[in-house]
Enzyme design. Structure first.
Site, PDB file in Angstrom:
ATOM      1  N   GLY A  78       1.390   1.681  38.382  1.00  0.00           N
ATOM      2  CA  GLY A  78       0.630   2.372  39.484  1.00  0.00           C
ATOM      3  C   GLY A  78      -0.631   1.953  39.683  1.00  0.00           C
ATOM      4  O   GLY A  78      -1.399   1.110  38.919  1.00  0.00           O
ATOM      5  N   HIS A  79      -0.959   1.454  41.053  1.00  0.00           N
ATOM      6  CA  HIS A  79      -2.075   0.947  41.642  1.00  0.00           C
ATOM      7  C   HIS A  79      -2.941   1.939  42.285  1.00  0.00           C
ATOM      8  O   HIS A  79      -2.426   2.496  43.055  1.00  0.00           O
ATOM      9  CB  HIS A  79      -1.815  -0.276  42.518  1.00  0.00           C
ATOM     10  CG  HIS A  79      -0.723  -1.381  41.863  1.00  0.00           C
ATOM     11  ND1 HIS A  79      -1.200  -2.032  40.676  1.00  0.00           N
ATOM     12  CD2 HIS A  79       0.324  -1.892  42.205  1.00  0.00           C
ATOM     13  CE1 HIS A  79      -0.356  -2.771  40.414  1.00  0.00           C
ATOM     14  NE2 HIS A  79       0.877  -2.571  41.209  1.00  0.00           N
ATOM     15  N   LYS A 111      -5.674  -4.083  38.270  1.00  0.00           N
ATOM     16  CA  LYS A 111      -5.191  -5.151  39.074  1.00  0.00           C
ATOM     17  C   LYS A 111      -5.217  -4.805  40.738  1.00  0.00           C
ATOM     18  O   LYS A 111      -5.349  -5.528  41.496  1.00  0.00           O
ATOM     19  CB  LYS A 111      -3.676  -5.544  38.986  1.00  0.00           C
ATOM     20  CG  LYS A 111      -3.670  -6.201  37.292  1.00  0.00           C
ATOM     21  CD  LYS A 111      -2.300  -6.505  37.115  1.00  0.00           C
ATOM     22  CE  LYS A 111      -1.406  -5.392  36.784  1.00  0.00           C
ATOM     23  NZ  LYS A 111      -1.559  -4.513  35.777  1.00  0.00           N
ATOM     24  N   GLN A 158       2.178  -4.136  35.111  1.00  0.00           N
ATOM     25  CA  GLN A 158       1.960  -4.123  33.723  1.00  0.00           C
ATOM     26  C   GLN A 158       1.033  -4.967  33.095  1.00  0.00           C
ATOM     27  O   GLN A 158       0.278  -5.595  34.092  1.00  0.00           O
ATOM     28  CB  GLN A 158       3.260  -4.104  33.064  1.00  0.00           C
ATOM     29  CG  GLN A 158       4.080  -2.859  32.994  1.00  0.00           C
ATOM     30  CD  GLN A 158       5.055  -2.639  34.351  1.00  0.00           C
ATOM     31  OE1 GLN A 158       5.729  -3.860  34.761  1.00  0.00           O
ATOM     32  NE2 GLN A 158       5.076  -1.752  35.076  1.00  0.00           N
ATOM     33  N   ASP A 193      -2.775  -1.587  33.750  1.00  0.00           N
ATOM     34  CA  ASP A 193      -3.990  -0.484  33.943  1.00  0.00           C
ATOM     35  C   ASP A 193      -5.233  -1.439  33.673  1.00  0.00           C
ATOM     36  O   ASP A 193      -6.310  -0.831  33.468  1.00  0.00           O
ATOM     37  CB  ASP A 193      -3.941   0.530  32.914  1.00  0.00           C
ATOM     38  CG  ASP A 193      -2.626   1.372  33.035  1.00  0.00           C
ATOM     39  OD1 ASP A 193      -1.940   1.347  34.237  1.00  0.00           O
ATOM     40  OD2 ASP A 193      -2.242   1.576  31.971  1.00  0.00           O
TER      41      ASP A 193
HETATM   42  P1  IMP Z   1       9.040   1.440  30.785  1.00  0.00           P
HETATM   43  O1  IMP Z   1       8.457   0.438  31.423  1.00  0.00           O
HETATM   44  O2  IMP Z   1       8.675   2.789  31.477  1.00  0.00           O
HETATM   45  O3  IMP Z   1      10.159   1.403  30.313  1.00  0.00           O
HETATM   46  O4  IMP Z   1       7.929   1.885  29.647  1.00  0.00           O
HETATM   47  C1  IMP Z   1       7.777   0.918  28.476  1.00  0.00           C
HETATM   48  C2  IMP Z   1       6.236   0.772  28.145  1.00  0.00           C
HETATM   49  O5  IMP Z   1       5.479   0.129  29.005  1.00  0.00           O
HETATM   50  C3  IMP Z   1       5.660   2.322  27.840  1.00  0.00           C
HETATM   51  O6  IMP Z   1       4.616   2.224  26.856  1.00  0.00           O
HETATM   52  C4  IMP Z   1       4.981   2.356  29.159  1.00  0.00           C
HETATM   53  O7  IMP Z   1       3.733   3.452  29.032  1.00  0.00           O
HETATM   54  C5  IMP Z   1       4.405   1.148  29.266  1.00  0.00           C
HETATM   55  N1  IMP Z   1       3.970   0.951  30.791  1.00  0.00           N
HETATM   56  C6  IMP Z   1       4.997   0.686  31.652  1.00  0.00           C
HETATM   57  N2  IMP Z   1       4.374   0.475  33.000  1.00  0.00           N
HETATM   58  C7  IMP Z   1       3.264   0.336  32.608  1.00  0.00           C
HETATM   59  C8  IMP Z   1       1.880   0.262  33.723  1.00  0.00           C
HETATM   60  O8  IMP Z   1       2.054   0.008  34.742  1.00  0.00           O
HETATM   61  N3  IMP Z   1       0.739   0.286  32.892  1.00  0.00           N
HETATM   62  C9  IMP Z   1       0.546   0.679  31.512  1.00  0.00           C
HETATM   63  N4  IMP Z   1       1.581   0.699  30.780  1.00  0.00           N
HETATM   64  C10 IMP Z   1       2.953   0.886  31.364  1.00  0.00           C
END
Ligand code: IMP
Length: 421
Positions: free
Chosen positions: A39-40, A15, A221, A12
């Site tokens: 999410g973009h 990007k 991420q 977040d």
């Molecule tokens: P997962 O990727 O859904 O397994 O989540 C694992 C951790 O990564 C959690 O704390 C999510 O909130 C975080 N996370 C996954 N994708 C994103 C992203 O695109 N932005 C921010 N946090 C993310």
């Protein structure tokens, strides 16, 4: 030219906007890891596009690729293609290619992600999109690949073999095993829709680079959510650092020309895990409101805090950035003084680098430096020199702390709200 762009914090960082901006100069934009946990948000004119799987360069002429290291929820991908089509943007197979080996997120992965998270005593706060369980199947070689999904008989044979195992696993977690077989007809349909998009991403990229084309690899991420180097166990299930782009995409490291880090002017995190500079009170609320800090994927409020130099420094080590894009500087307008975390007190010592373990990071007490804030609205600035001296000073201070040139400063969500330093 081959450029890798990654997030330097917890995702977040903004990007999407930077990729959208840069991709005007690139022939190919490629996603290399993660899935629709990302999410973009891309804003052009009055239009806002929220994307989860399709690379952020969708609004430019670039070809878009989704690499074999990405986990793809076909339902979400098809919805995104449809959403863009209704906005007048056609995502044809000439525009988008998806690797034959991309792993498919099946409904049982999503179910298992939710059930497992409910049962954890120490929650991770996953996005509940089935990401971790899809990667488990890749590693255990029980995955469904796009190539399998696209060939009905192969897919049905794979499901025949996998279904009993998945049903037992869901039952064990206390769920409804019918989710495994009920979805099969829909998924054969998705396979047929996505079949024309199949490509060999590694081959396409290497040929493009051989022809001196420009390739931008877009990370999802951020550094501290990396499965190995992040704040375990509060991490995602893929490698988010720049080096992994080469491995995931099948492009050798000698070909990399630039590594750009996207850094937010403060810090945010969704889900659980340590965040030493988190501000629970007034400052946190102010950053969340002014920065619109609510998850693009889950809508969850993001935890907000002051800029954390030790964590950003670690991201510089993990990625070897050649340049930085600093985002959301405008969000700090009106806060005076602004605090920057320059180190941590931990076990009686002051450290400029974070400890390796999350349990240690939890115990770190930030050491702050206060810098002067500014009141003037900077969202209309057209040149870096238009910024108030205090805002310029803030940018330069972060640059000094990280030892990497800040090349781009973003002062608002729109494509044009960007300053080249
Ligand atoms: P997962 O990727 O859904 O397994 O989540 C694992 C951790 O990564 C959690 O704390 C999510 O909130 C975080 N996370 C996954 N994708 C994103 C992203 O695109 N932005 C921010 N946090 C993310």
């Amino acid at each position: 030219m081959f450029t890798i762009l990654t997030g330097a914090q917890f995702g977040d960082e903004g990007k999407g906007k930077i990729v959208d901006l840069l991709s005007q100069d690139y022939d190919i934009v490629v996603r290399f890891q993660g899935g629709n946990n990302a999410g973009h948000t891309v804003i052009v004119g009055d239009d806002t596009y929220k994307l989860h799987l399709i690379p952020s360069g969708v609004l430019t002429d670039a070809r878009l690729l989704i690499g074999p290291g990405v986990v793809v929820d076909p339902r979400v991908l098809i919805q995104e293609i449809e959403m863009l089509k209704s906005a007048g943007i056609r995502v044809t197979p000439e525009k988008l290619g998806i690797d034959a080996k991309a792993s498919i997120i099946m409904p049982y992965h999503i179910e298992m992600d939710k059930l497992r998270e409910q049962r954890r005593t120490q929650k991770i706060g996953t996005t509940a999109r089935g990401i971790g369980f899809a990667y488990i199947d890749k590693i255990s070689r029980d995955e469904v690949r796009l190539a399998d999904l696209a060939h009905k008989n192969d897919f049905l044979a794979t499901m025949d073999e996998l279904a009993p195992q998945k049903e037992r696993a869901i039952l064990d977690l206390g769920g409804d095993p019918d989710v495994v077989r009920d979805s099969i007809p829909d998924y054969t349909g998705y396979g047929a829709i996505l079949k024309p998009y199949i490509t060999d991403v590694s081959y396409e990229l290497n040929i493009a680079l051989n022809h001196d084309m420009n390739v931008l690899a877009e990370g999802a991420q951020g550094a501290h959510l990396d499965i190995i180097h992040g704040t375990q166990k509060y991490v995602t299930s893929s490698s988010t650092v720049a080096g992994s782009a080469c491995a995931y995409l099948g492009v050798g490291p000698k070909r990399v020309d630039q590594v750009i880090g996207v850094v937010k002017a403060y810090i945010t995190r969704v889900g659980e895990g340590p965040l030493p500079t988190e501000q629970a009170g007034e400052i946190g609320d102010l950053l969340r409101e002014a920065g619109g800090e609510f998850g693009t994927t889950t809508g969850r409020p993001r935890r907000c805090g002051w800029f954390d130099a030790p964590l950003a420094r670690k991201a510089v080590y993990l990625n070897a950035y050649t340049g930085i894009a600093l985002t959301k500087l405008d969000v700090l307008t009106g806060i005076d003084p602004i605090r920057i975390c320059i180190g941590y007190e931990f076990d009686g010592q002051c450290n400029e680098y974070p400890p390796e373990l999350s349990s240690e990071l939890e115990r770190c007490v930030p050491v702050y430096e206060e810098v002067e804030g500014w009141d003037q609205d900077i969202s209309g600035a057209e040149d870096f020199s238009d910024l108030p001296a205090a805002a310029q000073g803030y940018v330069h201070r972060i640059e000094d702390l990280l030892g990497v040139t800040i090349q781009i400063v973003s002062v608002g969500p729109k494509r044009e709200q960007v300053l080249f330093v």
